[in-house]
Scaffold this active site. Structure first.
Site, short mmCIF file in Angstrom:
data_model
loop_
_atom_site.label_atom_id
_atom_site.label_comp_id
_atom_site.label_asym_id
_atom_site.label_seq_id
_atom_site.Cartn_x
_atom_site.Cartn_y
_atom_site.Cartn_z
CB SER A 67 -0.95 0.01 1.20
OG SER A 67 -2.06 -0.82 0.95
CE LYS B 118 -4.61 1.92 -0.62
NZ LYS B 118 -4.13 0.60 -0.20
CB SER C 140 -4.15 1.65 3.92
OG SER C 140 -3.38 1.19 2.85
#
Length: 453
Positions: free
Chosen positions: A161, A164, A216
């Site tokens: 993640s 991101k 997240s």
């Protein structure tokens, strides 16, 4: 006992009590350390996030047998691609080609020493901290771009993640943050960590960015990517951003960071992407936000007896933010193949450092604690320490003159006052007022003594 003696003793006792009380309540300050336990003061963690289905990045520590050893990368095992996957998440869909390996730039981007695969530190620097399980990591200066220390800086790993950060760069520069988006069943059904978007819920893009950056949410990533043209178009835009920044070890395969064919980044590239994102005021604000309110969604008429789902608070999942003095914020990540990944920044004595961790584990200490050790190490180095440099080319936003990690200005263009820890103002006032109170009481005692004579 005479009045003078009473006054003097009362004044001294009261002043000392006030001062000690204020000092006892003062916020803890982290002290640079290398091999000892992290000196950062513990603080309460973030509240739980509804819909979280992925193992947390900061799970409980585990003991290991045999004793833990940091993975050795001296032979450059990740020079061209990440370690082999442990599942089928990277198998291309039917009809899709297998991505080729990304070229390895020569010379290494960032300087000659950035081509090393083992631990790289400045000449004469002390040993790096113990108990770091991250296979690749790096510490750099957020403002100047100096690289202070690293391990396998250009080794290729899966970002999970932390990718991101690239999605946030694209979205924050493309989307109307006040636009209202209606949640869909497709958003709610995404794999992995979900913030709790529901069909029919009404969410501004600003709220979706909160969900993306703070906790997240893969459902938030899906809702954002849909507006950017879908997953494939979004991934293309993320990869274009990486290329423009000369983050050439990076290739996104999914907007959320779920493992996919060809997914890759490096400790060096993750530092570059984070530094770029920190030029966006809202990103800097959101990584530093501990909690926000998130909307609910209406009852599903297709589900008998379903009721409206009220809104709920969402919390920042970066434990460094709560437990490390001077923490600015960052981004966590986890997948079965990527393991624990992490990028975060902190400030001390006017210096702001970024730390990245790739392919870490919760042993022997948690990822945020490993990051704290490395930050302490970086802050303790000489102010001119350097083993490499982050690129100055690429996006025009990557300039030291741009305010980094600053809250966005108010509508009138003025900057908000820095946020102080709770009760800090009262503590400062008490520390100043305590000695003044002592003086006042002494003068009173003296006056009373003269009257009694």
């Amino acid at each position: 006992m005479r009045i003078r003696e009473v006054g003097l003793r009362a004044a001294c006792f009261l002043g000392a009590a006030v001062t000690v009380t204020a000092l006892a309540g003062a916020p803890a300050v982290a002290v640079p350390a290398t091999d000892g336990p992290s000196t950062s003061a513990p603080a309460p963690g973030a509240p739980p996030t509804p819909g979280d289905t992925t193992p947390p990045a900061d799970g409980p520590s585990t003991t290991t047998t045999p004793p833990f050893t940091t993975p050795n990368t001296d032979d450059c095992p990740q020079k061209t691609q990440p370690p082999p996957p442990i599942d089928t998440s990277e198998v291309p869909a039917p009809g899709e080609p297998t991505p080729s390996r990304l070229p390895v730039p020569s010379p290494a981007i960032g300087g000659q020493r950035m081509g090393g695969c083992g631990v790289v530190v400045p000449d004469g620097a002390p040993p790096v901290p113990a108990e770091i399980s991250a296979t690749g990591w790096m510490v750099s200066d957020l403002d100047t771009g100096r690289v202070l220390a690293a391990k396998d800086p250009h080794g290729r790993y899966r970002p999970a993640s932390t990718i991101k950060v690239a999605l946030a760069i694209v979205a924050l520069r493309s989307l109307d943050l006040d636009k209202v988006v209606i949640g869909t069943q497709a958003d709610a059904d995404v794999e992995g960590t979900r913030v709790g978007i529901g069909p029919g819920g009404r969410y501004t893009n600003r709220q979706l960015m909160q969900a993306l950056i703070m906790c997240s949410g893969n459902d938030a990533a899906h809702a954002i990517a849909t507006q950017l043209g879908g997953d494939k178009a979004t991934v293309t835009k993320m990869n274009e951003v990486a290329k423009s920044l000369r983050a050439l070890d990076t290739r996104a395969a999914t907007p959320s960071g779920l493992d996919g064919p060809g997914m890759s980044t490096s400790a060096y590239d993750l530092s570059v992407l984070f530094r770029e994102a920190m030029n966006i005021p809202l990103f800097a604000e959101l990584i530093h936000t501990e909690q926000a309110d998130f909307p609910g969604f209406p009852a599903d008429p297709k589900i008998p007896g379903d009721e409206d789902h009220p809104g709920f608070p969402i919390g920042n999942d970066n434990q460094l933010l709560y437990n490390y003095a001077g923490a600015i914020g960052g981004k966590t990540g986890f997948t079965d193949d990527a393991r624990q990944t992490f990028v975060a920044a902190a400030e001390r004595d006017g210096h702001r450092l970024v730390v990245t961790l790739l392919k870490a584990d919760v042993r022997p200490i948690r990822p945020w604690e490993q990051a704290a050790r490395l930050l302490d190490y970086g802050f303790a180095l000489d102010t001119d320490a350097r083993i490499g440099k982050l690129p100055e080319s690429g996006s025009e936003a990557v300039q030291p003159s741009v305010p980094l990690a600053s809250p966005p200005p108010r509508a009138d263009g003025s900057q908000p006052e820095p946020v102080r820890p709770a009760h800090q103002g009262a503590r400062i006032a008490t520390l100043i007022g305590g000695p003044l109170l002592v003086v006042v009481l002494l003068l009173w005692a003296r006056k009373a003594f003269r009257r009694s004579r």
